[in-house]
Scaffold this motif. Structure first.
Motif, PDB file in Angstrom:
ATOM      1  N   PRO A  38       0.771  -1.247   0.000  1.00 34.43           N
ATOM      2  CA  PRO A  38       0.000   0.000   0.000  1.00 34.43           C
ATOM      3  C   PRO A  38       0.806   1.303   0.000  1.00 34.43           C
ATOM      4  O   PRO A  38       0.562   2.173  -0.796  1.00 34.43           O
ATOM      5  CB  PRO A  38      -0.840  -0.093   1.280  1.00 34.43           C
ATOM      6  N   VAL A  39       1.747   1.489   0.866  1.00 35.96           N
ATOM      7  CA  VAL A  39       2.365   2.801   1.020  1.00 35.96           C
ATOM      8  C   VAL A  39       3.623   2.954   0.159  1.00 35.96           C
ATOM      9  O   VAL A  39       3.750   3.904  -0.612  1.00 35.96           O
ATOM     10  CB  VAL A  39       2.722   3.059   2.506  1.00 35.96           C
ATOM     11  N   ALA A  40       4.533   2.026   0.266  1.00 33.70           N
ATOM     12  CA  ALA A  40       5.833   2.186  -0.376  1.00 33.70           C
ATOM     13  C   ALA A  40       5.970   1.389  -1.664  1.00 33.70           C
ATOM     14  O   ALA A  40       7.038   1.366  -2.258  1.00 33.70           O
ATOM     15  CB  ALA A  40       6.927   1.771   0.595  1.00 33.70           C
ATOM     16  N   GLY A  41       4.919   0.770  -2.120  1.00 32.30           N
ATOM     17  CA  GLY A  41       5.008  -0.102  -3.281  1.00 32.30           C
ATOM     18  C   GLY A  41       5.482   0.586  -4.542  1.00 32.30           C
ATOM     19  O   GLY A  41       6.362   0.091  -5.234  1.00 32.30           O
ATOM     20  N   ASP A  42       4.902   1.724  -4.857  1.00 31.01           N
ATOM     21  CA  ASP A  42       5.281   2.430  -6.084  1.00 31.01           C
ATOM     22  C   ASP A  42       6.706   2.969  -6.018  1.00 31.01           C
ATOM     23  O   ASP A  42       7.417   2.978  -7.029  1.00 31.01           O
ATOM     24  CB  ASP A  42       4.312   3.576  -6.364  1.00 31.01           C
ATOM     25  N   VAL A  43       7.126   3.390  -4.845  1.00 28.74           N
ATOM     26  CA  VAL A  43       8.486   3.924  -4.696  1.00 28.74           C
ATOM     27  C   VAL A  43       9.515   2.812  -4.885  1.00 28.74           C
ATOM     28  O   VAL A  43      10.534   3.000  -5.554  1.00 28.74           O
ATOM     29  CB  VAL A  43       8.648   4.580  -3.303  1.00 28.74           C
ATOM     30  N   VAL A  44       9.249   1.654  -4.330  1.00 31.72           N
ATOM     31  CA  VAL A  44      10.183   0.532  -4.438  1.00 31.72           C
ATOM     32  C   VAL A  44      10.155  -0.062  -5.847  1.00 31.72           C
ATOM     33  O   VAL A  44      11.167  -0.517  -6.364  1.00 31.72           O
ATOM     34  CB  VAL A  44       9.861  -0.538  -3.381  1.00 31.72           C
ATOM     35  N   ALA A  45       8.998  -0.046  -6.503  1.00 34.56           N
ATOM     36  CA  ALA A  45       8.864  -0.645  -7.831  1.00 34.56           C
ATOM     37  C   ALA A  45       9.467   0.223  -8.940  1.00 34.56           C
ATOM     38  O   ALA A  45       9.772  -0.297 -10.007  1.00 34.56           O
ATOM     39  CB  ALA A  45       7.399  -0.907  -8.133  1.00 34.56           C
ATOM     40  N   ALA A  46       9.644   1.504  -8.701  1.00 37.09           N
ATOM     41  CA  ALA A  46      10.168   2.394  -9.740  1.00 37.09           C
ATOM     42  C   ALA A  46      11.546   1.959 -10.249  1.00 37.09           C
ATOM     43  O   ALA A  46      11.745   1.874 -11.463  1.00 37.09           O
ATOM     44  CB  ALA A  46      10.197   3.832  -9.233  1.00 37.09           C
ATOM     45  N   PRO A  47      12.515   1.671  -9.375  1.00 39.49           N
ATOM     46  CA  PRO A  47      13.812   1.217  -9.896  1.00 39.49           C
ATOM     47  C   PRO A  47      13.719  -0.134 -10.640  1.00 39.49           C
ATOM     48  O   PRO A  47      14.457  -0.377 -11.584  1.00 39.49           O
ATOM     49  CB  PRO A  47      14.698   1.083  -8.657  1.00 39.49           C
ATOM     50  N   LEU A  48      12.827  -0.985 -10.180  1.00 35.47           N
ATOM     51  CA  LEU A  48      12.645  -2.274 -10.864  1.00 35.47           C
ATOM     52  C   LEU A  48      12.093  -2.067 -12.276  1.00 35.47           C
ATOM     53  O   LEU A  48      12.494  -2.754 -13.221  1.00 35.47           O
ATOM     54  CB  LEU A  48      11.737  -3.183 -10.045  1.00 35.47           C
ATOM     55  N   ASP A  49      11.158  -1.140 -12.420  1.00 36.98           N
ATOM     56  CA  ASP A  49      10.613  -0.844 -13.745  1.00 36.98           C
ATOM     57  C   ASP A  49      11.687  -0.279 -14.671  1.00 36.98           C
ATOM     58  O   ASP A  49      11.758  -0.642 -15.852  1.00 36.98           O
ATOM     59  CB  ASP A  49       9.452   0.152 -13.640  1.00 36.98           C
ATOM     60  N   VAL A  50      12.522   0.593 -14.148  1.00 31.85           N
ATOM     61  CA  VAL A  50      13.603   1.163 -14.955  1.00 31.85           C
ATOM     62  C   VAL A  50      14.590   0.071 -15.371  1.00 31.85           C
ATOM     63  O   VAL A  50      15.045   0.029 -16.516  1.00 31.85           O
ATOM     64  CB  VAL A  50      14.319   2.299 -14.174  1.00 31.85           C
ATOM     65  N   THR A  51      14.894  -0.831 -14.447  1.00 30.96           N
ATOM     66  CA  THR A  51      15.804  -1.932 -14.752  1.00 30.96           C
ATOM     67  C   THR A  51      15.243  -2.816 -15.850  1.00 30.96           C
ATOM     68  O   THR A  51      15.951  -3.208 -16.786  1.00 30.96           O
ATOM     69  CB  THR A  51      16.073  -2.763 -13.495  1.00 30.96           C
ATOM     70  N   ALA A  52      13.954  -3.138 -15.763  1.00 31.25           N
ATOM     71  CA  ALA A  52      13.328  -3.982 -16.790  1.00 31.25           C
ATOM     72  C   ALA A  52      13.311  -3.271 -18.148  1.00 31.25           C
ATOM     73  O   ALA A  52      13.513  -3.902 -19.183  1.00 31.25           O
ATOM     74  CB  ALA A  52      11.910  -4.332 -16.369  1.00 31.25           C
ATOM     75  N   ASP A  53      13.112  -1.969 -18.141  1.00 32.05           N
ATOM     76  CA  ASP A  53      13.143  -1.215 -19.404  1.00 32.05           C
ATOM     77  C   ASP A  53      14.540  -1.213 -20.026  1.00 32.05           C
ATOM     78  O   ASP A  53      14.693  -1.291 -21.244  1.00 32.05           O
ATOM     79  CB  ASP A  53      12.681   0.223 -19.182  1.00 32.05           C
ATOM     80  N   VAL A  54      15.563  -1.133 -19.188  1.00 29.74           N
ATOM     81  CA  VAL A  54      16.938  -1.151 -19.694  1.00 29.74           C
ATOM     82  C   VAL A  54      17.260  -2.518 -20.288  1.00 29.74           C
ATOM     83  O   VAL A  54      17.908  -2.611 -21.332  1.00 29.74           O
ATOM     84  CB  VAL A  54      17.933  -0.786 -18.575  1.00 29.74           C
ATOM     85  N   ILE A  55      16.782  -3.575 -19.642  1.00 26.81           N
ATOM     86  CA  ILE A  55      17.021  -4.919 -20.172  1.00 26.81           C
ATOM     87  C   ILE A  55      16.345  -5.090 -21.521  1.00 26.81           C
ATOM     88  O   ILE A  55      16.916  -5.681 -22.437  1.00 26.81           O
ATOM     89  CB  ILE A  55      16.539  -5.990 -19.175  1.00 26.81           C
ATOM     90  N   ASP A  56      15.131  -4.578 -21.654  1.00 24.23           N
ATOM     91  CA  ASP A  56      14.425  -4.680 -22.933  1.00 24.23           C
ATOM     92  C   ASP A  56      15.118  -3.817 -23.949  1.00 24.23           C
ATOM     93  O   ASP A  56      15.253  -4.063 -25.064  1.00 24.23           O
ATOM     94  CB  ASP A  56      12.983  -4.240 -22.799  1.00 24.23           C
TER      95      ASP A  56
END
Length: 56
Positions: A38-56
């Protein structure tokens, strides 16, 4: 004969590059699971999303 080898080589390279989504899938899955928090999910997921975009 060389023409067939070149065509095969180009197809092999294209197939290898198309597989990058398979490598990024675990990172995207982890990001989706973390976004549920609920609270910190989007903040923690942001670097993961960037990492996945770099891999693609």
């Amino acid at each position: 004969m060389i023409r067939y080898f070149r065509a095969f080589l180009i197809l092999a390279i294209a197939a290898a590059l198309a597989g990058c989504g398979v490598v990024a899938a675990p990172v995207r899955g982890t990001s989706a699971v973390v976004k549920v928090v609920p609270v910190a999910g989007d903040v923690v997921a942001a670097p993961l999303d960037v990492t996945a975009d770099v891999i693609d």
